[in-house]
Design a protein around this motif. Structure first.
Motif, PDB file in Angstrom:
ATOM      1  N   THR A 145      13.489  -0.580  10.025  1.00  0.00           N
ATOM      2  CA  THR A 145      13.547  -0.090   8.707  1.00  0.00           C
ATOM      3  C   THR A 145      12.289   0.548   8.465  1.00  0.00           C
ATOM      4  N   ALA A 146      12.776   1.832   7.349  1.00  0.00           N
ATOM      5  CA  ALA A 146      11.460   2.703   7.219  1.00  0.00           C
ATOM      6  C   ALA A 146      11.141   2.517   5.712  1.00  0.00           C
ATOM      7  N   ARG A 147       9.922   2.594   5.374  1.00  0.00           N
ATOM      8  CA  ARG A 147       9.353   2.828   3.958  1.00  0.00           C
ATOM      9  C   ARG A 147       8.283   3.654   3.838  1.00  0.00           C
ATOM     10  N   PHE A 148       8.205   4.421   2.676  1.00  0.00           N
ATOM     11  CA  PHE A 148       7.079   5.119   2.261  1.00  0.00           C
ATOM     12  C   PHE A 148       5.566   4.460   2.238  1.00  0.00           C
ATOM     13  N   ARG A 149       4.846   4.877   2.920  1.00  0.00           N
ATOM     14  CA  ARG A 149       3.336   4.659   2.664  1.00  0.00           C
ATOM     15  C   ARG A 149       2.735   5.647   1.836  1.00  0.00           C
ATOM     16  N   ALA A 150       3.240   6.891   1.652  1.00  0.00           N
ATOM     17  CA  ALA A 150       2.660   7.651   0.960  1.00  0.00           C
ATOM     18  C   ALA A 150       3.703   9.063   0.832  1.00  0.00           C
ATOM     19  N   LYS A 151       3.926   9.497  -0.392  1.00  0.00           N
ATOM     20  CA  LYS A 151       5.138  10.496  -0.604  1.00  0.00           C
ATOM     21  C   LYS A 151       4.499  11.584  -1.503  1.00  0.00           C
ATOM     22  N   LYS A 152       4.389  12.665  -1.167  1.00  0.00           N
ATOM     23  CA  LYS A 152       3.889  13.909  -1.975  1.00  0.00           C
ATOM     24  C   LYS A 152       4.961  14.650  -1.981  1.00  0.00           C
ATOM     25  N   ALA A 153       5.285  15.183  -3.474  1.00  0.00           N
ATOM     26  CA  ALA A 153       6.471  16.095  -3.513  1.00  0.00           C
ATOM     27  C   ALA A 153       5.858  17.440  -4.394  1.00  0.00           C
ATOM     28  N   LEU A 154       5.805  18.642  -3.397  1.00  0.00           N
ATOM     29  CA  LEU A 154       5.173  19.593  -3.887  1.00  0.00           C
ATOM     30  C   LEU A 154       6.089  20.707  -4.322  1.00  0.00           C
ATOM     31  N   THR A 155       6.014  21.178  -5.669  1.00  0.00           N
ATOM     32  CA  THR A 155       7.030  21.994  -6.013  1.00  0.00           C
ATOM     33  C   THR A 155       6.813  23.382  -5.770  1.00  0.00           C
ATOM     34  N   ASP A 156       7.834  24.045  -5.626  1.00  0.00           N
ATOM     35  CA  ASP A 156       7.543  25.581  -5.587  1.00  0.00           C
ATOM     36  C   ASP A 156       7.111  26.630  -6.786  1.00  0.00           C
ATOM     37  N   ALA A 169      14.011  21.742  -9.882  1.00  0.00           N
ATOM     38  CA  ALA A 169      12.663  21.889  -8.818  1.00  0.00           C
ATOM     39  C   ALA A 169      13.418  22.251  -7.235  1.00  0.00           C
ATOM     40  N   THR A 170      12.776  23.117  -6.677  1.00  0.00           N
ATOM     41  CA  THR A 170      12.691  22.904  -5.179  1.00  0.00           C
ATOM     42  C   THR A 170      11.248  22.737  -4.711  1.00  0.00           C
ATOM     43  N   GLY A 171      11.225  22.188  -3.435  1.00  0.00           N
ATOM     44  CA  GLY A 171       9.954  22.160  -2.766  1.00  0.00           C
ATOM     45  C   GLY A 171      10.022  21.317  -1.565  1.00  0.00           C
ATOM     46  N   VAL A 172       8.874  20.635  -1.162  1.00  0.00           N
ATOM     47  CA  VAL A 172       8.798  20.048  -0.012  1.00  0.00           C
ATOM     48  C   VAL A 172       8.289  18.807   0.009  1.00  0.00           C
ATOM     49  N   TYR A 173       8.703  17.892   0.363  1.00  0.00           N
ATOM     50  CA  TYR A 173       8.115  16.256   0.485  1.00  0.00           C
ATOM     51  C   TYR A 173       7.220  16.411   1.655  1.00  0.00           C
ATOM     52  N   HIS A 174       5.902  15.840   1.690  1.00  0.00           N
ATOM     53  CA  HIS A 174       5.194  15.474   2.691  1.00  0.00           C
ATOM     54  C   HIS A 174       4.981  14.153   2.640  1.00  0.00           C
ATOM     55  N   ASP A 175       5.491  13.343   3.602  1.00  0.00           N
ATOM     56  CA  ASP A 175       5.566  11.873   3.662  1.00  0.00           C
ATOM     57  C   ASP A 175       4.817  11.385   4.895  1.00  0.00           C
ATOM     58  N   LEU A 176       4.342  10.179   4.610  1.00  0.00           N
ATOM     59  CA  LEU A 176       3.929   9.311   5.579  1.00  0.00           C
ATOM     60  C   LEU A 176       4.905   8.025   5.374  1.00  0.00           C
ATOM     61  N   ASP A 188       0.808  -0.922   0.082  1.00  0.00           N
ATOM     62  CA  ASP A 188       0.006  -0.121   0.002  1.00  0.00           C
ATOM     63  C   ASP A 188       0.916   1.397  -0.089  1.00  0.00           C
ATOM     64  N   ALA A 189       0.864   2.005  -0.940  1.00  0.00           N
ATOM     65  CA  ALA A 189       1.838   3.068  -1.038  1.00  0.00           C
ATOM     66  C   ALA A 189       1.581   3.833  -2.175  1.00  0.00           C
ATOM     67  N   SER A 190       1.914   5.417  -2.149  1.00  0.00           N
ATOM     68  CA  SER A 190       1.570   6.233  -3.177  1.00  0.00           C
ATOM     69  C   SER A 190       2.494   7.192  -3.415  1.00  0.00           C
ATOM     70  N   TYR A 191       2.880   7.652  -4.689  1.00  0.00           N
ATOM     71  CA  TYR A 191       3.551   8.968  -5.102  1.00  0.00           C
ATOM     72  C   TYR A 191       3.061   9.807  -5.836  1.00  0.00           C
ATOM     73  N   ILE A 192       2.785  11.032  -5.175  1.00  0.00           N
ATOM     74  CA  ILE A 192       2.372  12.337  -5.954  1.00  0.00           C
ATOM     75  C   ILE A 192       3.267  13.251  -6.179  1.00  0.00           C
ATOM     76  N   LEU A 193       3.420  13.831  -7.203  1.00  0.00           N
ATOM     77  CA  LEU A 193       4.144  15.071  -7.683  1.00  0.00           C
ATOM     78  C   LEU A 193       3.030  16.017  -8.070  1.00  0.00           C
ATOM     79  N   GLN A 194       3.073  17.188  -7.323  1.00  0.00           N
ATOM     80  CA  GLN A 194       2.202  18.299  -7.667  1.00  0.00           C
ATOM     81  C   GLN A 194       2.834  19.503  -7.480  1.00  0.00           C
ATOM     82  N   THR A 195       2.306  20.581  -7.931  1.00  0.00           N
ATOM     83  CA  THR A 195       2.581  21.858  -7.639  1.00  0.00           C
ATOM     84  C   THR A 195       2.151  22.568  -6.607  1.00  0.00           C
ATOM     85  N   ALA A 196       2.729  23.576  -5.781  1.00  0.00           N
ATOM     86  CA  ALA A 196       2.294  24.117  -4.696  1.00  0.00           C
ATOM     87  C   ALA A 196       1.245  24.821  -5.261  1.00  0.00           C
TER      88      ALA A 196
END
Ligand code: FES
Ligand SMILES: [Fe+2]
Lengths: 163, 394
Positions: A140-151, A126-133, A39-47
């Motif tokens: 050991t850590a793994r991403f359940r959800a990763k969202k990259a918001l670009t400036d 790009a620059t921005g912020v990752y909002h991760d779960l 169960d995992a997701s990756y989203i790339l979006q603009t701010a």
């Protein structure tokens, strides 16, 4: 800043480093391995989109199947059509706090420089912020959800690899 | 439209199949294009009304380097202003989009309502001669709205929008999902490092060749046709044929079609000079494209659902539109890569040559089959005439 264990922070930081290292080496299997198996997701979006509450994303891989398909796009579908470029990711953890059971909400600044192999100079992609779960299990850590918001609201170049 | 003044003159070949590469990379040609085309008697779509659905909603954009402000007024009408204060010319609004009751210029605090009227200003009666607020509204370009699509022109000489569209209104409607009642889902914005004509000249032949996804998905196009007219517009309509068998995708919802009607299920439209719209599967995309420099083109892909879509349908459209087309899309990422290479390649002597579908190297083509690149020749002929480039003798 955060009330989480040193060992958790270490596992989270280690995950982020594994993640950017895989991308900078263009190792898509390594990229995929940073995500939860089921169960995992990756989203790339603009701010800009996020602030305007517009749901469209640049990349919307909201389940494990789509993450695996992303790897196929890059390694099979698009092979030979794009100009290879090198990326260099830099990250800085801002915040890590407990979320739902066993998960941590992490915010991290990112900056990605890119260098087209036919050019002599390096530019900012790009620059921005990752909002991760992040799920941490047995150290050991793994991403359940990763969202990259670009400036920036527009990409200065087409994007082959996720950020 | 008059002979081109630029020098050295462009030697436009007698063969209709050839396009001189230098027109993509010459600064003087670009400056003349802005004058004759983008600021000339053509119409350019800048927004769809559904991007600003509520009173006070606005969006800013550009036509060449000219800043525009598009707003929804108190009566629900659409207003387009030059984004410049009627006093000393300061850019009035800098946000890309938002909602306001009025627009205030910060320099000397003149305030304009949503119809562009100057409603407040700190001048007292004896501060100036001959001043009345009525004399200083925001200036407007000409505007025409077709099924919600907002066209502007800066030229008083532009023909009516009906003459400009030249019979393509129903095609426009079809590509906007049938009735133009749309709901905005969001944008993909890309700076393309290529001349605007490279983007607009995108042909029909490359699709199955460049975009391997079609082959890997075992996805043959349905039966379709291309069309073009003397006004520089062209398009494509095809039945939607869905991929047979599953070969590649683990999440097939990316290419699932819920729109029902397969006939005319895939269509695209290119209006001169630079607007295009694509409806494919359940994506409805309007592409607002603007030249910002000789070698840079700003592409804003706006994606839509329909007003009466269910929540679930909207969600499906968002998931499909995000990943299918656009600068990271399964079947279109490669386009941006190729446009950039076309631009680099244009810094060489000689001509681009059209081949596929050409029956006569000199005449204007009249018939095209589905994947012919020759359909673009008609747009080039219109461009040549507008630019005043004389054709060489055969
Ligand atoms: S320039 Fe706008 S108020 Fe003076
Ligand atoms: Fe394409």
């Amino acid at each position: 800043m955060s009330a989480v264990d040193e060992s958790i922070l270490r596992a989270v930081d280690e995950l982020q480093v594994r993640y950017i290292d895989a991308l900078d080496r263009r190792d898509m299997d390594g990229w995929l391995a940073a995500f939860d198996d089921t169960d995992a997701s990756y989203i790339l979006q603009t701010a800009e989109s996020e602030e305007a509450r517009l749901p469209l994303a640049l990349i919307l891989d909201d389940n494990r199947a789509r993450l695996e398909d992303r790897v196929s796009f890059i390694t099979r579908v698009w092979a030979g059509t794009y100009q290879e470029y090198r990326t260099r990711h830099f990250i800085q953890r801002l915040d890590c706090r407990p979320a739902e059971a066993g998960l941590y909400a992490v915010r991290t600044n990112f900056m990605v420089a890119f260098t087209r192999l036919d050019l002599t100079r390096t530019e900012l992609l790009a620059t921005g912020v990752y909002h991760d779960l992040v799920a941490v299990e047995g150290g050991t850590a793994r991403f359940r959800a990763k969202k990259a918001l670009t400036d920036a609201s527009a990409l200065p170049h087409y994007v082959v690899y996720p950020l | 439209m008059g002979q081109s003044p630029i020098s050295p003159a462009i030697a436009w070949p007698a063969k209709s199949t050839q396009v001189p590469k230098e027109i993509f990379v010459r600064q003087d040609v670009y400056a003349e294009e802005i004058k004759r085309i983008f600021h000339g008697p053509e119409w350019s779509p800048v927004a769809h009304a559904s991007e600003i659905p509520n009173v006070g909603d606005f969006k800013t954009c550009y036509l060449g380097e000219t800043p525009l402000l598009v707003a929804r007024d108190e009566d629900g009408g659409i207003q387009v202003f030059y984004n410049t204060c009627s006093h000393r010319g300061t850019q009035v609004e800098t946000a890309v989009s938002g909602n306001r009751r009025n627009f205030e210029c910060p320099y000397h605090r003149w305030v304009f309502d949503l119809k562009g009227n100057l409603t407040a200003c700190p001048l007292r009666p004896d501060d100036a001669v001959n001043f009345t607020k009525e004399k200083y509204p925001l200036e407007k370009p000409r505007v025409a709205i077709v099924h919600g699509l907002i066209f502007v022109t800066m030229s008083p000489e532009a023909p009516s929008i009906e003459t400009f569209l030249d019979g393509y209104e129903d095609k426009l409607l079809n590509v906007m999902g049938g009735d133009g009642r749309l709901k905005l889902l969001g944008y993909h914005k890309l700076q393309l490092n290529a001349n605007w004509k490279t983007y607009h000249d995108n042909d029909a032949w490359h699709a199955p060749l460049l975009h391997l996804a079609f082959r890997m998905l075992n996805w043959q196009g349905g039966k379709g046709r291309q069309f073009a007219n003397d006004r520089g517009h062209r398009g494509f309509e095809s039945a939607l044929a869905l991929p047979k068998g599953q070969t590649l995708l683990k999440d097939a919802s990316l290419i699932e079609y819920r729109g029902g009607n397969l006939e005319r299920g895939s269509c695209s439209l290119h209006l001169f000079p630079l607007f295009s719209a694509v409806k494919h599967l359940d994506t409805i995309g309007l592409r607002f494209v603007n030249p910002s420099a000789l070698d840079r083109t700003d592409i804003h892909y706006a994606y839509f659902g329909r007003e009466d879509d269910s929540e679930e349908m909207l969600r499906h459209r968002v998931r499909q539109s995000s990943n299918f087309l656009g600068p990271c899309g399964l079947v279109s990422m490669e386009d941006a890569a190729v446009f950039q290479r076309l631009h680099v390649g244009s810094h060489t002597p000689g001509m681009q040559v059209f081949q596929k579908g050409v029956r006569d190297e000199y005449a204007m083509p009249v018939e095209f089959s589905q994947n012919d690149e020759s359909v673009n020749i008609l747009s080039w002929e219109y461009y040549r005439k507008v630019m005043g480039f004389a054709k060489e003798a055969a």
